[in-house]
Write a protein that holds these residues in place. Structure first.
Motif, PDB file in Angstrom:
ATOM      1  N   GLU A  86      29.222  19.121 -56.664  1.00  0.00           N
ATOM      2  CA  GLU A  86      30.122  20.018 -55.931  1.00  0.00           C
ATOM      3  C   GLU A  86      29.334  21.225 -55.445  1.00  0.00           C
ATOM      4  OE1 GLU A  86      33.027  22.432 -58.118  1.00  0.00           O
ATOM      5  OE2 GLU A  86      32.308  21.422 -59.933  1.00  0.00           O
ATOM      6  N   PRO A  87      29.771  21.880 -54.373  1.00  0.00           N
ATOM      7  CA  PRO A  87      29.039  23.026 -53.819  1.00  0.00           C
ATOM      8  C   PRO A  87      29.118  24.243 -54.739  1.00  0.00           C
ATOM      9  CG  PRO A  87      30.617  22.097 -52.233  1.00  0.00           C
ATOM     10  CD  PRO A  87      30.936  21.516 -53.565  1.00  0.00           C
ATOM     11  N   LEU A  88      28.207  25.215 -54.518  1.00  0.00           N
ATOM     12  CA  LEU A  88      28.261  26.478 -55.260  1.00  0.00           C
ATOM     13  C   LEU A  88      29.350  27.387 -54.718  1.00  0.00           C
ATOM     14  CD1 LEU A  88      24.468  27.405 -55.641  1.00  0.00           C
ATOM     15  CD2 LEU A  88      25.877  25.874 -57.036  1.00  0.00           C
ATOM     16  N   GLN A  89      29.629  27.260 -53.415  1.00  0.00           N
ATOM     17  CA  GLN A  89      30.646  28.063 -52.738  1.00  0.00           C
ATOM     18  C   GLN A  89      30.303  29.555 -52.794  1.00  0.00           C
ATOM     19  OE1 GLN A  89      34.457  26.860 -54.356  1.00  0.00           O
ATOM     20  NE2 GLN A  89      34.483  24.991 -53.133  1.00  0.00           N
ATOM     21  N   ILE A  90      29.078  29.882 -52.348  1.00  0.00           N
ATOM     22  CA  ILE A  90      28.682  31.280 -52.214  1.00  0.00           C
ATOM     23  C   ILE A  90      28.202  31.505 -50.783  1.00  0.00           C
ATOM     24  CG2 ILE A  90      28.065  31.527 -54.641  1.00  0.00           C
ATOM     25  CD1 ILE A  90      25.153  31.250 -53.894  1.00  0.00           C
TER      26      ILE A  90
ATOM     27  N   THR B 297      37.777  16.621 -54.105  1.00  0.00           N
ATOM     28  CA  THR B 297      36.922  16.399 -52.932  1.00  0.00           C
ATOM     29  C   THR B 297      35.653  17.224 -53.044  1.00  0.00           C
ATOM     30  OG1 THR B 297      38.876  15.982 -51.563  1.00  0.00           O
ATOM     31  CG2 THR B 297      36.820  16.484 -50.419  1.00  0.00           C
ATOM     32  N   ASP B 298      35.800  18.485 -53.460  1.00  0.00           N
ATOM     33  CA  ASP B 298      34.622  19.337 -53.661  1.00  0.00           C
ATOM     34  C   ASP B 298      33.680  18.742 -54.701  1.00  0.00           C
ATOM     35  OD1 ASP B 298      35.449  21.194 -51.808  1.00  0.00           O
ATOM     36  OD2 ASP B 298      36.440  22.486 -53.284  1.00  0.00           O
ATOM     37  N   LYS B 299      34.251  18.064 -55.699  1.00  0.00           N
ATOM     38  CA  LYS B 299      33.446  17.487 -56.780  1.00  0.00           C
ATOM     39  C   LYS B 299      32.954  16.082 -56.451  1.00  0.00           C
ATOM     40  CE  LYS B 299      35.571  20.171 -60.516  1.00  0.00           C
ATOM     41  NZ  LYS B 299      36.114  21.230 -59.662  1.00  0.00           N
ATOM     42  N   SER B 300      33.144  15.665 -55.198  1.00  0.00           N
ATOM     43  CA  SER B 300      32.616  14.383 -54.688  1.00  0.00           C
ATOM     44  C   SER B 300      33.238  13.161 -55.356  1.00  0.00           C
ATOM     45  CB  SER B 300      31.086  14.329 -54.850  1.00  0.00           C
ATOM     46  OG  SER B 300      30.474  15.404 -54.192  1.00  0.00           O
TER      47      SER B 300
ATOM     48  N   LEU C   1      22.802  19.788 -51.663  1.00  0.00           N
ATOM     49  CA  LEU C   1      23.057  18.365 -51.425  1.00  0.00           C
ATOM     50  C   LEU C   1      24.160  17.922 -52.368  1.00  0.00           C
ATOM     51  CD1 LEU C   1      19.400  16.968 -51.173  1.00  0.00           C
ATOM     52  CD2 LEU C   1      20.795  18.118 -49.453  1.00  0.00           C
ATOM     53  N   VAL C   2      25.264  17.469 -51.788  1.00  0.00           N
ATOM     54  CA  VAL C   2      26.450  17.123 -52.561  1.00  0.00           C
ATOM     55  C   VAL C   2      26.764  15.650 -52.356  1.00  0.00           C
ATOM     56  CG1 VAL C   2      28.914  17.578 -52.855  1.00  0.00           C
ATOM     57  CG2 VAL C   2      27.350  19.460 -52.401  1.00  0.00           C
TER      58      VAL C   2
END
Length: 973
Positions: free
Chosen positions: A327-331, A495-498, A219-220
């Motif tokens: 931000e997402p983990l991106q895995i 953007t990834d970091k909201s 959840l971001v």
């Protein structure tokens, strides 16, 4: 309307077998059971509805959960008492649930009924199960000897799990074995919420859906959007899906990534022996257990969390992980769900008593009631609270902090002070995380996690208002330390970091207003006013260039999408205009003038003429009070054109004349020609076509000398229009077709000109050619979202259809046209549509409807400065009076209209509009020669304004046309 009810459902498990093998005994027992149930239900104020399902089910409805509970206990006691001697000892299972249900045809339907039926199926014979909703309502209302025992969660087929209680009283069975319940206190460390959870129904459902299908869900969202609350609210209902429980690990207090594994182990009640084997110990501890792990606030340790999550998921096949992070983990395998702000009402929303509030306003009201009991949102404070929620972007934490201020301030005061929101929104819960105690601390947490380049990018992006394209960010925000080619990467990272929001469908970005204000403050703190001023200059120049590039797009076929681009950038254009008005530098003011001048056709086509006029008026005040008067000619032309659009001809003429004077004194031929053209438009609308043609020729000569072929095409088309309005149709056709040729040579779509040509051809009897021109024009206006152009085409097509014998379809077009003109504020065009509408209605014999349309015409004419339009409206009213048999009034208005047209040289005595004898034959034939002469004399003595006012006054007083409507004098005719 749904009703709030308490439902008690009961049935007899395996009753089918009992009926099969012990029919006689079963018949006696069930009969007594149903009679007993009816008595208990009535005694406790309930109703017996038809049975539900198999197994001799009962469906009982009560006004309160307490009554339902009393009925259930009473019925179970009777069934288990020694006095039960009816052949078979019945084991009845029961369930109670509360909620809304639809009442229809003497029955109830909906989720409340369905859930109660499923819950009944989970009960054992002799047991009464209570849902969470019912248990909540029973708190403090149970009989002294009644008790509730929490059983945990039970899985319900096709529905979310339900937390259940067992209702018990002396005389009932207490222990039931073999039931499958998940005990919350034994299989989770989730905290219980201390405040209500507002809204988020769709988000909760989406989180549960993702967890059912995925092993890793993140959840971001921006800080304060309620990621943790959402996660903690969504997962308890999944408890029965995880045999070994749901476990929360809070990462916010952890600063060292080496302590991550220890924290996870501690949350599930285990302890690692050392740092070296902690990860192995965690994997060994989990093993094949079915667990849902909730890892909260991971953004500051995102790399380490990603590594740990990947190891746990690959080693423990029955584990799922729910992450909350900025931000997402991106895995691999990660499902990302971005959490938006709460729903806020649209800007034009109004208060409607009895209608549900949007979630953001519900939250504000709930939290305000905690500090000021009895506080409610009402018509008096709705707008202020709506503004608060809108300006705080629906961020729950920000709304809660604002609501806390209601302890000592009114909503209006809070709304007024949001310009300094970081000073205002402090004082959150002392037990909350430090970063959740003030609005600034919330954003500081995210800002401090950024790299220096990301911080600089974020601060520089604060120059934008609303959304922006990445090209604009690259051109405006670059610096020596922030190369243009790298800005895209930093924007994506933010953007990834909201911290930046990306609109995926348009590829545009924006900052939430709270983030933008924070970033602007940090920019000033870090770089000082000089950098802010540099960014403002770049921002001004970018949007001036873009807006001027779109000028004239209403006719440029190769750039029809530019209006959509202006729509997207309009918040930034407004920002430039506001800066130019409020203490702006010379660059700001000049930029504001250029944008306002270029936006005229956009404002005309987007229902924004009034807003455009306001900006122009405010800019003119700034100019006239300062040192920039030499720049005002284009702005005067722009304002004059907008005034002309709304029929404010006096002001339009004053402004255009001033613009012409200033332009001539400065040898500014471009603005001189533009001012002359506006004056020509005004003269044409007032019916002074001689002046209109003279002014247009002056304008044309300037364009000719300058070699401005676009201006020459515009002048040719306008002269064709003037020829059409003066019934010189052959010359009008030649000029208009020549104008179309010039426009096509220049790559311009001749949409308006084709519309004029369509009208010319209609008057020449070429209806097919006319309709073809109208349709070509309409299709282009429609494709380019030009509402004004669409309205003109609909008006013309409507008139053509009526003349061809299709009045109903024609009136439909006229109605659609009128609706657009009203919305645009173009009252002059609205009057012309109403005139045609009244005429068509009269021809169909719909006299009263024609009166309504004609009267609206008269009302509008009182506010317009157009003699010709007013006389046409008066003549139209004369037609209606004649149809109603009011011959004296009709004759007077017809003669008045004719005499004024001739006297003011707006028409010749032989023109169609001056015909009286044949057109008003019925009215005139009822008068003697002497009476007609006296009417002519009175007509010459009267003035237009007094006639308009007299028509309205008398009709308004009496509600219908009266014989003394005009009160010509006291002497009878």
């Amino acid at each position: 309307m749904p009703e709030l009810i308490s439902v008690l459902m009961a049935d007899i498990p395996n009753s089918g077998a009992l009926w099969e093998h012990q029919y006689a005994d079963m018949a006696q027992a069930v009969s007594c059971y149903e009679e007993l149930a009816l008595q208990c239900t009535v005694t406790n104020g309930g109703r017996v509805l038809k049975s539900r399902g198999e197994n001799d089910g009962l469906f009982l409805v009560f006004a309160s959960a307490a009554n339902a509970a009393c009925c259930a206990i009473e019925l179970q006691r009777n069934l288990l008492s020694p006095n039960w001697v009816h052949g078979i000892q019945l084991g009845v299972r029961m369930a109670i649930h509360c909620g809304e249900a639809q009442h229809r045809d003497g029955d109830y339907f909906g989720p409340t009924v369905n859930r109660c039926a499923r819950l009944r199926g989970a009960a054992a014979p002799g047991q009464v199960l209570i849902s969470l909703a019912a248990a909540t309502l029973l708190e403090g209302q149970l009989q002294p000897d009644f008790t509730l025992k929490n059983l945990g969660f039970v899985s319900l087929r096709d529905l979310r799990a339900e937390e259940v209680w067992q209702l018990w009283a002396p005389g009932l069975t207490e222990d039931f074995h073999g039931q499958s319940f998940t005990h919350a206190e034994d299989s989770t460390n989730l905290p219980r919420a201390t405040t209500s959870f507002i809204g988020r129904g769709q988000e909760v459902a989406r989180v549960r859906e993702l967890l059912r299908s995925s092993r890793l869900v993140t959840l971001v969202g921006t800080g304060g959007t309620g990621k943790t609350r959402l996660a903690l609210h969504a997962v308890p209902d999944l408890a029965c899906s995880f045999a070994n429980g749901i476990w929360l690990t809070e990462f916010a207090p952890i600063a060292d990534e080496k302590l991550l594994v220890q924290a996870v182990l501690a949350s599930i009640g285990q302890e690692g022996s050392s740092e070296l084997d902690a990860e192995r110990a965690l994997v060994r501890c989990i093993g094949t257990s079915s667990i849902l792990m909730v890892w909260d606030n991971c953004e500051h340790l995102v790399d380490a969390v990603a590594v740990l999550a990947e190891r746990v998921l690959s080693s423990c096949r029955n584990v799922k992980i729910l992450i909350t992070s900025r931000e997402p983990l991106q895995i691999a395998g990660e499902q990302v769900f971005r959490i938006p702000g709460l729903i806020v009402p649209p800007k034009n929303a109004g208060y409607h008593a009895g209608q549900p509030l949007p979630d953001s306003l519900k939250l504000f009201q709930d939290r305000a009631q905690a500090v000021r009991p009895g506080f409610t949102i009402n018509i008096g404070n709705f707008n202020a609270i709506m503004q608060i929620c809108q300006r705080l972007d629906g961020i729950p934490l920000a709304i809660e902090l604002a609501a806390a201020r209601i302890r000592a301030m009114g909503p209006e005061q809070v709304a007024t002070r949001l310009g300094d929101r970081f000073r205002l929104l402090t004082g959150g819960s002392r037990t909350a995380l430090p970063r959740h105690q003030t609005l600034r601390a919330m954003i500081d947490w995210s800002f401090n996690l950024l790299t220096p380049s990301e911080r600089e990018t974020l601060c520089r992006l604060s120059i934008f208002t609303g959304s922006w394209h990445i090209n604009a960010a690259e051109a405006i925000c670059c610096s020596d330390s922030l190369p243009e080619r790298e800005i895209m990467d930093f924007v994506v990272s933010l953007t990834d970091k909201s911290l930046v929001v990306c609109a995926e469908d348009s590829g545009r970005y924006q900052l939430l207003e709270t983030i933008r204000q924070y970033a602007s403050d940090r920019l000033l703190e870090a770089s000082g006013p000089a950098v802010q001023e540099e960014l403002r200059v770049r921002h001004n120049r970018w949007y001036v260039t873009k807006t001027e590039g779109a000028q004239g797009v209403e006719s440029a076929g190769y750039d029809a999408s530019a209006w959509d681009s202006i729509d997207a950038d309009y918040d930034n254009l407004r920002a430039v205009l506001e800066r130019s008005i409020h203490d702006g530098s010379e660059d700001d003011i000049v930029s504001g003038i250029r944008i306002a001048s270029a936006l005229v056709p956009y404002w005309q086509s987007r229902y924004l003429v009034s807003e455009g006029r306001e900006y122009c008026d405010r800019l003119l005040n700034v100019i006239n009070s300062g040192m920039y008067r030499h720049e005002s000619a284009s702005l005067l032309v722009a304002n004059g054109t907008l005034c002309w659009s709304q029929g404010d001809y006096s002001k339009a003429k004053t402004l255009a004349a001033r613009a012409c004077e200033i332009a001539r004194s400065k040898q500014d031929k471009q603005n001189e020609a533009a001012a002359l053209y506006t004056l020509a438009l005004i003269s044409a609308d007032r019916g002074d076509y001689d002046s209109a043609k003279r002014l247009c020729r002056e304008c044309y000569d300037i364009y000719l000398q300058a070699g401005d072929r676009r201006g020459m095409a515009q002048g040719t088309c306008f002269l064709g229009y003037c020829a059409f309005e003066t019934a010189d149709y052959q010359n009008a056709r030649v000029l208009t077709e020549r104008g179309i040729e010039l426009q096509l040579e220049l790559g311009i779509v001749p949409a308006y000109t084709r519309n004029t040509l369509g009208s010319i051809l209609a008057n020449l009897g070429d209806y097919e050619g006319s309709l073809s021109q109208y349709n070509q024009s309409y299709e282009w206006f429609l494709s380019s979202h030009n509402e004004r152009g669409c309205a003109h085409c609909l008006h013309c097509i409507g008139g053509l259809l009526i003349s061809k014998g299709d009045p109903q379809e024609g009136l439909d077009r006229l109605e659609r046209s009128l609706k657009i003109f009203r919305a645009l504020g173009d009252m002059h065009s609205a009057v012309t549509v109403l005139l045609d509408t009244a005429g068509a209605l009269l021809d169909q014999g719909k006299v009263e409807m024609a009166v309504t349309a004609s009267r609206e015409c008269i009302e509008l004419c009182c506010t317009l400065d157009s003699v010709l339009t007013s006389l046409r409206a008066i003549r139209q009213y004369a037609f209606i009076l004649q149809a109603k048999g009011r011959n004296v009034e009709a004759a007077f208005l017809a003669i008045f209209s004719r005499e004024k047209l001739v006297a003011l040289k707006l028409a010749s005595e032989t023109s169609n509009e001056c015909e009286v004898e044949e057109t008003f034959e019925d009215a005139l034939s009822s008068l003697s020669i002497d009476q007609r002469q006296r009417l002519c004399a009175r007509a010459l003595e009267s003035n237009i304004d007094s006639v308009l006012a007299t028509i309205l006054d008398h009709d308004l007083q009496r509600g219908s046309v009266t014989t003394n409507l005009l009160q010509l004098d006291s002497t009878p005719l």
